[in-house]
Design a protein around this motif. Structure first.
Motif, PDB file in Angstrom:
ATOM      1  N   SER A 146       0.890  -1.131  -0.135  1.00  0.00           N
ATOM      2  CA  SER A 146       0.014   0.096   0.106  1.00  0.00           C
ATOM      3  C   SER A 146       0.844   1.183   0.042  1.00  0.00           C
ATOM      4  O   SER A 146       2.165   1.148   0.336  1.00  0.00           O
ATOM      5  CB  SER A 146      -0.958  -0.016   1.333  1.00  0.00           C
ATOM      6  N   SER A 147       0.408   2.381  -0.555  1.00  0.00           N
ATOM      7  CA  SER A 147       1.126   3.643  -0.690  1.00  0.00           C
ATOM      8  C   SER A 147       0.710   4.380   0.447  1.00  0.00           C
ATOM      9  O   SER A 147       0.110   5.398   0.531  1.00  0.00           O
ATOM     10  CB  SER A 147       0.621   4.197  -1.780  1.00  0.00           C
ATOM     11  N   ASN A 148       1.509   4.107   1.624  1.00  0.00           N
ATOM     12  CA  ASN A 148       1.115   4.982   2.890  1.00  0.00           C
ATOM     13  C   ASN A 148       2.459   5.603   3.498  1.00  0.00           C
ATOM     14  O   ASN A 148       2.320   5.862   4.796  1.00  0.00           O
ATOM     15  CB  ASN A 148       0.617   3.959   4.087  1.00  0.00           C
ATOM     16  N   PHE A 149       3.707   5.348   2.876  1.00  0.00           N
ATOM     17  CA  PHE A 149       4.651   5.997   3.433  1.00  0.00           C
ATOM     18  C   PHE A 149       4.730   7.497   3.436  1.00  0.00           C
ATOM     19  O   PHE A 149       4.396   8.003   2.220  1.00  0.00           O
ATOM     20  CB  PHE A 149       6.078   5.524   2.735  1.00  0.00           C
ATOM     21  N   ARG A 150       4.963   8.085   4.429  1.00  0.00           N
ATOM     22  CA  ARG A 150       5.298   9.519   4.581  1.00  0.00           C
ATOM     23  C   ARG A 150       6.536   9.740   5.045  1.00  0.00           C
ATOM     24  O   ARG A 150       7.076   8.975   5.900  1.00  0.00           O
ATOM     25  CB  ARG A 150       4.163  10.584   5.133  1.00  0.00           C
ATOM     26  N   ARG A 151       7.183  11.150   4.400  1.00  0.00           N
ATOM     27  CA  ARG A 151       8.723  10.984   4.949  1.00  0.00           C
ATOM     28  C   ARG A 151       9.014  12.566   4.948  1.00  0.00           C
ATOM     29  O   ARG A 151       8.267  13.456   4.417  1.00  0.00           O
ATOM     30  CB  ARG A 151       9.625  10.432   3.920  1.00  0.00           C
ATOM     31  N   ALA A 152      10.160  12.822   5.931  1.00  0.00           N
ATOM     32  CA  ALA A 152      10.494  14.298   5.930  1.00  0.00           C
ATOM     33  C   ALA A 152      11.844  13.954   6.311  1.00  0.00           C
ATOM     34  O   ALA A 152      12.288  13.201   7.458  1.00  0.00           O
ATOM     35  CB  ALA A 152       9.970  15.151   7.174  1.00  0.00           C
ATOM     36  N   ASN A 153      12.901  14.737   5.464  1.00  0.00           N
ATOM     37  CA  ASN A 153      14.281  14.665   5.732  1.00  0.00           C
ATOM     38  C   ASN A 153      15.099  15.587   5.435  1.00  0.00           C
ATOM     39  O   ASN A 153      14.647  16.485   4.528  1.00  0.00           O
ATOM     40  CB  ASN A 153      14.822  13.245   5.110  1.00  0.00           C
ATOM     41  N   VAL A 154      16.531  15.723   5.743  1.00  0.00           N
ATOM     42  CA  VAL A 154      17.425  16.507   4.925  1.00  0.00           C
ATOM     43  C   VAL A 154      18.498  15.592   4.228  1.00  0.00           C
ATOM     44  O   VAL A 154      18.767  14.555   4.880  1.00  0.00           O
ATOM     45  CB  VAL A 154      18.211  17.581   5.954  1.00  0.00           C
ATOM     46  N   GLU A 155      18.886  15.802   3.225  1.00  0.00           N
ATOM     47  CA  GLU A 155      20.091  15.243   2.517  1.00  0.00           C
ATOM     48  C   GLU A 155      21.104  15.944   2.583  1.00  0.00           C
ATOM     49  O   GLU A 155      21.361  17.096   1.997  1.00  0.00           O
ATOM     50  CB  GLU A 155      19.678  14.951   1.070  1.00  0.00           C
ATOM     51  N   MET A 156      22.038  15.732   3.505  1.00  0.00           N
ATOM     52  CA  MET A 156      23.330  16.597   3.748  1.00  0.00           C
ATOM     53  C   MET A 156      24.398  16.163   2.797  1.00  0.00           C
ATOM     54  O   MET A 156      24.461  14.747   2.624  1.00  0.00           O
ATOM     55  CB  MET A 156      23.878  16.296   5.134  1.00  0.00           C
ATOM     56  N   LYS A 157      24.829  17.103   1.936  1.00  0.00           N
ATOM     57  CA  LYS A 157      25.718  16.418   0.805  1.00  0.00           C
ATOM     58  C   LYS A 157      27.127  17.494   1.020  1.00  0.00           C
ATOM     59  O   LYS A 157      27.116  18.440   1.176  1.00  0.00           O
ATOM     60  CB  LYS A 157      25.073  17.237  -0.713  1.00  0.00           C
ATOM     61  N   ALA A 158      28.194  16.534   0.889  1.00  0.00           N
ATOM     62  CA  ALA A 158      29.584  16.989   1.320  1.00  0.00           C
ATOM     63  C   ALA A 158      30.053  17.801   0.214  1.00  0.00           C
ATOM     64  O   ALA A 158      30.610  18.805   0.329  1.00  0.00           O
ATOM     65  CB  ALA A 158      30.554  15.989   1.337  1.00  0.00           C
ATOM     66  N   TYR A 159      29.392  18.015  -0.835  1.00  0.00           N
ATOM     67  CA  TYR A 159      29.615  18.418  -2.310  1.00  0.00           C
ATOM     68  C   TYR A 159      29.113  19.688  -2.844  1.00  0.00           C
ATOM     69  O   TYR A 159      29.381  20.464  -3.558  1.00  0.00           O
ATOM     70  CB  TYR A 159      30.078  17.576  -3.470  1.00  0.00           C
ATOM     71  N   THR A 160      27.680  19.864  -2.202  1.00  0.00           N
ATOM     72  CA  THR A 160      26.883  20.928  -2.642  1.00  0.00           C
ATOM     73  C   THR A 160      25.927  21.286  -1.752  1.00  0.00           C
ATOM     74  O   THR A 160      25.726  20.456  -0.453  1.00  0.00           O
ATOM     75  CB  THR A 160      26.107  20.670  -3.970  1.00  0.00           C
ATOM     76  N   SER A 161      24.943  22.074  -1.779  1.00  0.00           N
ATOM     77  CA  SER A 161      23.962  22.538  -0.940  1.00  0.00           C
ATOM     78  C   SER A 161      22.993  21.534  -0.521  1.00  0.00           C
ATOM     79  O   SER A 161      22.846  20.644  -1.108  1.00  0.00           O
ATOM     80  CB  SER A 161      22.997  23.844  -1.407  1.00  0.00           C
ATOM     81  N   PHE A 162      22.501  21.305   0.913  1.00  0.00           N
ATOM     82  CA  PHE A 162      21.647  20.307   1.355  1.00  0.00           C
ATOM     83  C   PHE A 162      20.306  20.407   0.732  1.00  0.00           C
ATOM     84  O   PHE A 162      19.956  21.540   0.276  1.00  0.00           O
ATOM     85  CB  PHE A 162      21.529  20.470   2.786  1.00  0.00           C
ATOM     86  N   VAL A 163      19.660  19.447   0.747  1.00  0.00           N
ATOM     87  CA  VAL A 163      18.250  19.217  -0.008  1.00  0.00           C
ATOM     88  C   VAL A 163      17.188  18.997   1.319  1.00  0.00           C
ATOM     89  O   VAL A 163      17.595  17.782   1.924  1.00  0.00           O
ATOM     90  CB  VAL A 163      18.108  18.397  -0.926  1.00  0.00           C
ATOM     91  N   TYR A 164      16.222  19.692   1.506  1.00  0.00           N
ATOM     92  CA  TYR A 164      15.283  19.425   2.571  1.00  0.00           C
ATOM     93  C   TYR A 164      13.958  18.886   1.764  1.00  0.00           C
ATOM     94  O   TYR A 164      13.490  19.494   0.890  1.00  0.00           O
ATOM     95  CB  TYR A 164      14.936  20.626   3.135  1.00  0.00           C
ATOM     96  N   ASN A 165      13.507  17.606   2.368  1.00  0.00           N
ATOM     97  CA  ASN A 165      12.375  17.103   1.840  1.00  0.00           C
ATOM     98  C   ASN A 165      11.369  16.702   2.659  1.00  0.00           C
ATOM     99  O   ASN A 165      11.416  16.601   3.934  1.00  0.00           O
ATOM    100  CB  ASN A 165      12.698  15.895   1.221  1.00  0.00           C
ATOM    101  N   GLY A 166      10.100  17.031   2.236  1.00  0.00           N
ATOM    102  CA  GLY A 166       8.646  16.486   2.841  1.00  0.00           C
ATOM    103  C   GLY A 166       7.927  16.062   1.837  1.00  0.00           C
ATOM    104  O   GLY A 166       7.662  16.410   0.684  1.00  0.00           O
ATOM    105  N   TYR A 167       7.315  14.783   2.132  1.00  0.00           N
ATOM    106  CA  TYR A 167       6.488  13.984   1.047  1.00  0.00           C
ATOM    107  C   TYR A 167       5.152  13.407   1.961  1.00  0.00           C
ATOM    108  O   TYR A 167       5.599  12.623   2.595  1.00  0.00           O
ATOM    109  CB  TYR A 167       7.168  12.945   0.440  1.00  0.00           C
ATOM    110  N   ASN A 168       4.243  14.075   1.611  1.00  0.00           N
ATOM    111  CA  ASN A 168       2.857  13.791   2.382  1.00  0.00           C
ATOM    112  C   ASN A 168       1.891  12.767   1.682  1.00  0.00           C
ATOM    113  O   ASN A 168       0.610  12.349   2.022  1.00  0.00           O
ATOM    114  CB  ASN A 168       2.287  14.543   3.074  1.00  0.00           C
ATOM    115  N   ALA A 169       2.297  12.642   0.436  1.00  0.00           N
ATOM    116  CA  ALA A 169       1.014  12.002  -0.773  1.00  0.00           C
ATOM    117  C   ALA A 169       1.064  10.590  -0.440  1.00  0.00           C
ATOM    118  O   ALA A 169      -0.047   9.976  -0.950  1.00  0.00           O
ATOM    119  CB  ALA A 169       1.617  12.482  -1.807  1.00  0.00           C
TER     120      ALA A 169
END
Lengths: 173, 170
Positions: B58-81
């Motif tokens: 079933s499609s029931n995963f929600r997530r929130a996170n940061v991708e810390m990257k040593a080589y470029t700017s970090f990416v912040y994610n939130g996915y609630n669908a």
């Protein structure tokens, strides 16, 4: 019996560089390092270098690292990162007041695996002059050297007190 | 903190997935893995929930996170669908030396049928592009059900190496 096995505990006082040698072995792939009571004479960022199985500190430009500072003052999130560095910046090491000693957890992966790179995950909570600094971080040593220990330091600072506990995550096959 | 080993699997040749089964009490569980590599360049490790040993699709995963990257700017994610899988890393592993993923995953409320399954994920990957980055954050699988473990698989192809261990936190 817990599979989290205490391997070593080292305490130091009034040192500029802290070394824990021969704490990693082929008995474990993953280690948990607990740093407690790090009290600094000069504020700064905690940095680390690995020590190979011959006892030499690895200071070549082979470290990538990144961490996110989360603070209770000013802009709440600050990105810190570098590639090809000569050491790993772990986290803010703390302020100099008597009650400002911080705590750190560092997981180390594959240190004695000579076909893999050595990685870390870290997190910390320390006091700065203006408030709390918490962090989450990562690093890698891009070498397949067998790693037996770690060196910790804060540039231009004396570590007035320092305690390191090293645990291995035992896997029973 | 103590850790009691519940299950472990070491992969030394290609397998389609790894099942870690045994979240059968209301305790917190921890998964530690090292040297995880896919057989294909750029394949990303995924996590799925096991209910009675079978994958919950079933499609029931929600997530929130940061991708810390040593080589470029970090990416912040939130996915609630809602998705039917959970990312374990941001970038894909590679087949060259050192291009592996390592991590610690905590699992909460997996046994309790009245609660959603949730967890935290902290991973570090040296990717197929020879770049270092994290997946740091949390997830929820918002179905109140009793789940007995997780499955680790790749976004494409097989798992070619890795040691995966499920511990009960005591």
């Amino acid at each position: 019996m817990s599979n989290l096995r205490l391997i070593n505990e080292t305490t130091a006082s009034s040192v500029s560089t802290f070394q824990a040698t021969d704490i990693f072995s082929t008995d474990y792939d993953i280690y948990k390092l607990e740093i407690n009571n790090l009290d600094l004479a000069t504020a700064g960022y905690l940095r680390a270098k690995f020590i190979n199985s011959s006892g030499s500190v690895i200071a070549s430009s082979s470290y990538d690292w990144a961490f996110l500072d989360m603070v209770t003052y000013a802009s709440p999130y600050t990105q810190q990162r570098n590639t090809g560095d000569t050491n790993m910046a772990v986290a803010y090491g703390g302020n100099t007041a008597t009650a400002d000693a911080g705590g750190f957890i560092i997981y180390v992966f594959n240190p004695m695996n000579s076909s893999s790179y050595t990685f870390t995950l870290s997190q910390s909570s320390t006091m700065a002059a203006s408030g709390l600094v918490a962090s989450k971080g990562i690093a890698v040593l891009k070498q397949t050297s067998a790693i037996a220990g770690i060196e910790l330091y804060v540039p231009s600072a004396t570590m007035e007190t320092m305690n390191l506990r090293t645990y291995g995550l035992r896997v029973d096959s | 903190m103590g850790l009691i080993q519940v299950a472990t699997e070491t992969v030394t040749s290609d397998v389609g997935f790894v099942n870690l089964i045994g979240t059968t009490t209301d305790d917190i569980y921890m998964v530690a893995f090292s040297n995880l590599r896919g057989a294909n360049d750029n394949a990303i490790p995924y996590l799925k929930i096991l209910v009675g040993g079978s994958v919950d699709t079933s499609s029931n995963f929600r997530r929130a996170n940061v991708e810390m990257k040593a080589y470029t700017s970090f990416v912040y994610n939130g996915y609630n669908a809602g998705q039917n899988f959970m990312y374990v890393t941001s970038g894909g592993t590679g087949t060259a030396t050192g291009e592996t993923a390592e991590g610690i995953i905590y699992l909460y409320n997996f046994n309790d049928a009245t609660q959603n399954n949730s967890g935290t994920i902290d991973t570090v990957t040296h990717t197929a592009q020879a770049q270092t980055e994290s997946w740091t954050g949390g997830f929820v699988h918002n179905v109140a059900q009793s789940s007995n473990g997780i499955q680790i698989l790749m976004s494409a192809g097989n798992i070619s190496s890795g040691t995966f261990t499920l511990y009960r936190v005591v």
